[in-house]
Structure formats: structure tokens, C-alpha cells
Design an enzyme around this catalytic site. Structure first.
Site, PDB file in Angstrom:
ATOM      1  N   LYS A 114       4.102 -11.940  -6.070  1.00  0.00           N
ATOM      2  CA  LYS A 114       4.087 -13.081  -5.159  1.00  0.00           C
ATOM      3  C   LYS A 114       3.951 -14.331  -5.990  1.00  0.00           C
ATOM      4  O   LYS A 114       3.385 -14.290  -7.091  1.00  0.00           O
ATOM      5  CB  LYS A 114       2.897 -12.976  -4.199  1.00  0.00           C
ATOM      6  CG  LYS A 114       3.083 -13.763  -2.930  1.00  0.00           C
ATOM      7  CD  LYS A 114       3.973 -13.004  -1.978  1.00  0.00           C
ATOM      8  CE  LYS A 114       3.981 -13.555  -0.599  1.00  0.00           C
ATOM      9  NZ  LYS A 114       4.495 -12.538   0.328  1.00  0.00           N
TER      10      LYS A 114
HETATM   11  N1  GLU Z   1       7.667 -12.825   1.946  1.00  0.00           N
HETATM   12  C1  GLU Z   1       8.015 -11.604   2.600  1.00  0.00           C
HETATM   13  C2  GLU Z   1       6.819 -10.666   2.642  1.00  0.00           C
HETATM   14  O1  GLU Z   1       5.686 -11.080   2.530  1.00  0.00           O
HETATM   15  C3  GLU Z   1       9.264 -10.963   2.018  1.00  0.00           C
HETATM   16  C4  GLU Z   1       9.196 -10.570   0.589  1.00  0.00           C
HETATM   17  C5  GLU Z   1      10.527 -10.104   0.009  1.00  0.00           C
HETATM   18  O2  GLU Z   1      11.483  -9.996   0.752  1.00  0.00           O
HETATM   19  O3  GLU Z   1      10.567  -9.878  -1.198  1.00  0.00           O
HETATM   20  O4  GLU Z   1       6.961  -9.506   2.883  1.00  0.00           O
END
Ligand code: GLU
Length: 443
Positions: A114
């Protein structure tokens, strides 16, 4: 040796403490060795960058950015980028770890990561946002890569930001590389239905969970907290399943109509109102605090972390909570909900539709292939439905709630991966020792 994060007892609404506490709770059902727990709770890389950006005024402002890579042993690390003023390292660390668990529970061959920038995107011009995004990519050029670490949208970012990311990365590397980021616009190599994907997963898990407690969608009501991408699409798709959406909310407050809100109308209203529901008059205004405790069968928290806490868990009237957001329930609120008999579909299962279609987008990119809208939707629905059933069966088998079950499944996968890595490095060490011994004998 890295120190092991302590076992948690007292909670402090820090998302990372929540995560550790959920891990502790699941490990009362399965055995994790101290080594395994240590590896799983220690992200492999945590980067902090400072990004100087020329603002429209001509002045330079420096922004703080992060990327945390939690794990890569099940595949390249995957996870969104958040633009938010309140961002801090522990939050990014928790969100990165949840991505690993999310991918493991849905069987997606990715690790977790993240990232984000401490910024309020609403206060920036388009040009400033573009320069900031490009500066972030340039600072993390060697971290990102289609087979290394693959970002995606999250709170405060969208497909336009992803388009800047791929463009900047390709400019720096000099090669086409659409698989470096997902959630792109279709014209920039994005997948059909990616923007609906998280909401679709929420809908699939809601319908499956409702059925598991003997409720039919057509006879059920729901309230949805948050009206960004996840909240608005979830509300719309729930309504299409026959569920009456009686409450919606955003930062401006809650809007309640016991006869049901026309979600399409509310989406159109917000679109013409700078993305905000403020002033929405086809429902009664309720303040944010009382919103979560309104009368409805289902509550979908689809905004931020730490919304359901020890202060309000007891007053929640919903029979079912489906976590569209990451970490909306604090760890100490969980037992209160379990005791009240509220069924909670945990974030790492309920909102995994987004990363599922991100995986499909990546597959299309690296194989230079195109999936139709119906193929994407069918495959995503099946992935979430199958994951729901596996988690549900695990909960029955271990006589526990769905969160513990989802953690049990994903921790088992992650600890298997740790064991394999350990065996590999053990073999390598043994080979090296034998080689050194032979060389010594030769001398
Ligand atoms: N931000 C989204 C999540 O928390 C998607 C992450 C992604 O598609 O890599 O799942």
C-alpha cells in the site's frame, strides 16, 4: 534480529494494532510458530519519500509519500495508493498487510502493498496533482514494476492518477509497461468493469451473507456509509438486487428515507454537486453519528477505518455488516458485535472485488489480451462467491466468526509460503556448506 510486534491487549484505534489483534484472535484457532508470526507481521520494505512539487503559485511545496511492501512470497506485491491528509505509516502498514491477507483469502497470486501521499487532493489543481503523482513515481521507480510491485487506486485517487502513473513509469523506463499499475482508464490499458469491481464484490458478499441468515434481498433494507466509488457502486448494485437502500452518507452527513432512496438519482445529484451529497433533499438529513445506528438489515461501512467502535457497536441495529472499507471496525468492537449476533463479513473478503479485477486487468496487460465486460463480471463474481463459501465453511468448522475464519485461511497460506522460503534458504545454505567443504578438501 527484528523485534516482534507485541501481542496486543489494549486497543488504541491504530489500524496496525487492530490488524495485530485480529491476527492474535485467529491464532487462538491455528498454530503459528513465533518465526512465522514474526515474518508475517513484519513488512518486507517500508519507504518514505519527500516529494518537492512546483505549485501553481510558483512556490515549491514538499509532500510526504509512503510505500509499504508487506509481502511478496505469493507473488508481486499489490495494493492501492491513497491521497489523504491523515495518512500515517501505521495506517499504510496495516493497509499493506490487509492486501496480503485479501489476496491470500481470494486465491489471487499477489503479495500485499500500500502507498500514499499526505495530501488533500480536493485542495490541489489538476496540474499540481499530476506533478505530485509523477514525482511519486519517479521517487519509487525502482520499487514499482509489473512483476515487482503494482499500485492501484484507493481513497483520494482515481483512474486519471493511474494514467499518470503508467505514463511516467513508461517515460522513465522507455518501454511500454501497462501491467505496472491497475485501475487505469480503458484507453490506457484498463479493464472493463474495474471501476465497479469493489462495489460488485460487496454486493456478491452481501447477497450471499443475507441468504446465510435466511433473508432474501427483496425483503431486506440497507444503509451505506460513504458515497465514493465503493459506497455509491455498492448501493447501486444492492438496489439492482432488490435490496431497499434506506440510507446513504458522505462527509456532509447522512440521508435517510425509510421508503428507499433512488440511488441513481443520488449518484446523479452528487455528480452535479462536486461529488457531494450536501443538500440532498429526497431523504431526511441525519447526523453522521446517528447514521450507523439507523434501522436497517444491512450496514455497509464503505468510508474510512475505525467507524464501528466500542462507543457505537452496542447500538448498531443491523443484523449484517459487510465491510466495504478497509478496517472500518476496531478490534475491540468485534466481540461486541459477535456477542450481539451480528454477522460481519470482514473487509479482506467483502472488498476483495477490487483487487480481483485488478488481477484480471494485469493478466490482460501482460498477455496483451482483452476480456469482455461479461467475462470480467462473471469471473469476479465467481471469485468472491467461492471465497465467501470457503470462509463460511471454515467458520463452521472452527466454530468461529467470519473474520477469524478469513484470517485463519489467509494466515495458513502465508505461513505455508514462509515455510517454503525457509526450506529453500535452508537447502541453499546446505549446498553452500557442502561446496565449501569440498573446496577445503581439494586444497
Ligand atoms: N485499493 C483497493 C483495495 O484496498 C484495490 C487494490 C488493488 O486493486 O490493488 O483493495
Amino acid at each position: 534480529m527484528a523485534t516482534m510486534p507485541p501481542l496486543t491487549s489494549m486497543m488504541d484505534n491504530n489500524p496496525y494494532s487492530s490488524l495485530l489483534s485480529h491476527i492474535d484472535s485467529a491464532t487462538s484457532y491455528i498454530r503459528l510458530t513465533e518465526d512465522e508470526r514474526n515474518v508475517i507481521t513484519s513488512p518486507v520494505k517500508e519507504l518514505k519519500v519527500h516529494l518537492p512539487v512546483i505549485m501553481d503559485s510558483g512556490q515549491i511545496e514538499v509532500f510526504e509519500g509512503y510505500r509499504v511492501i508487506h509481502s511478496t512470497n505469493l507473488g508481486p506485491s499489490k495494493g492501492g495508493i491513497r491521497f489523504s491528509m491523515g495518512l500515517h505509516l501505521d495506517e499504510v502498514r496495516a493497509l499493506a498487510s490487509w492486501m496480503s491477507l485479501k489476496c491470500a483469502v481470494t486465491g489471487i497470486p499477489f503479495g500485499g502493498a500500500k502507498g500514499g501521499i499526505k495530501v488533500d487532493p480536493m485542495t490541489m489543481s489538476n496540474g499540481e496533482l499530476e506533478r505530485l503523482t509523477r514525482a511519486y513515481v519517479s521517487a519509487l521507480e525502482d520499487t514499482f514494476g509489473p512483476y515487482k510491485d503494482i499500485p492501484a487506486p484507493d481513497i483520494g485517487t482515481n483512474s486519471q492518477v493511474m494514467a499518470w502513473i503508467v505514463d511516467e513509469y513508461e517515460r522513465l523506463k522507455g518501454d511500454p509497461s501497462p501491467g505496472v499499475v491497475t485501475g487505469k482508464p480503458i484507453e490506457a490499458g484498463g479493464s472493463a468493469e474495474r471501476d465497479q469491481a469493489t462495489g460488485r464484490g460487496v454486493m456478491v458478499s452481501t447477497v450471499a451473507a443475507l441468504k446465510s441468515i435466511g433473508l432474501q434481498p427483496e425483503q431486506s433494507t440497507a444503509i451505506v456509509q460513504g458515497f465514493g466509488n465503493v459506497g455509491s457502486v455498492s448501493a447501486l448494485l444492492l438496489q439492482k438486487q432488490g435490496i431497499s437502500v434506506v440510507g446513504i452518507s458522505d462527509i456532509s452527513g447522512g440521508y435517510y428515507n425509510p421508503d428507499g432512496i433512488d440511488v441513481e438519482d443520488a449518484i446523479a445529484y452528487a455528480q452535479n454537486n462536486n461529488g457531494s451529497l450536501v443538500g440532498y433533499s429526497n431523504a431526511k438529513y441525519v447526523d453522521a453519528d446517528s447514521f450507523l445506528t439507523l434501522q436497517a438489515d444491512v450496514l455497509i461501512p464503505a468510508a474510512l477505518e475505525n467507524q464501528i467502535t466500542i462507543n457505537n457497536a452496542d447500538q448498531i441495529k443491523a443484523k449484517l455488516i459487510v465491510e466495504g472499507a478497509n478496517g472500518p471496525t476496531t478490534a475491540d468492537a468485534d466481540p461486541i458485535l459477535t456477542q450481539k449476533g451480528v454477522l460481519v463479513v470482514p473487509d479482506i473478503l467483502a472488498n476483495a472485488g477490487g483487487v480481483t479485477v485488478s488481477y484480471f486487468e494485469w493478466l490482460q496487460n501482460v498477455n496483451n489480451y482483452h476480456w469482455s465486460e461479461s467475462h470480467v463480471n462473471r469471473s469476479a463474481e465467481k471469485t468472491i462467491q467461492d471465497a465467501f463459501e470457503t470462509v463460511y465453511q471454515t467458520a463452521v468448522e472452527f466454530k468461529t466468526n467470519l473474520r477469524n475464519a478469513a484470517y485463519i485461511l489467509s494466515l495458513q497460506k502465508l505461513s505455508q509460503a514462509v515455510k517454503k522460503e525457509k526450506a529453500k534458504s535452508f537447502k541453499k545454505r546446505r549446498r553452500r556448506r557442502l561446496y565449501q567443504k569440498r573446496m577445503r578438501l581439494k586444497q
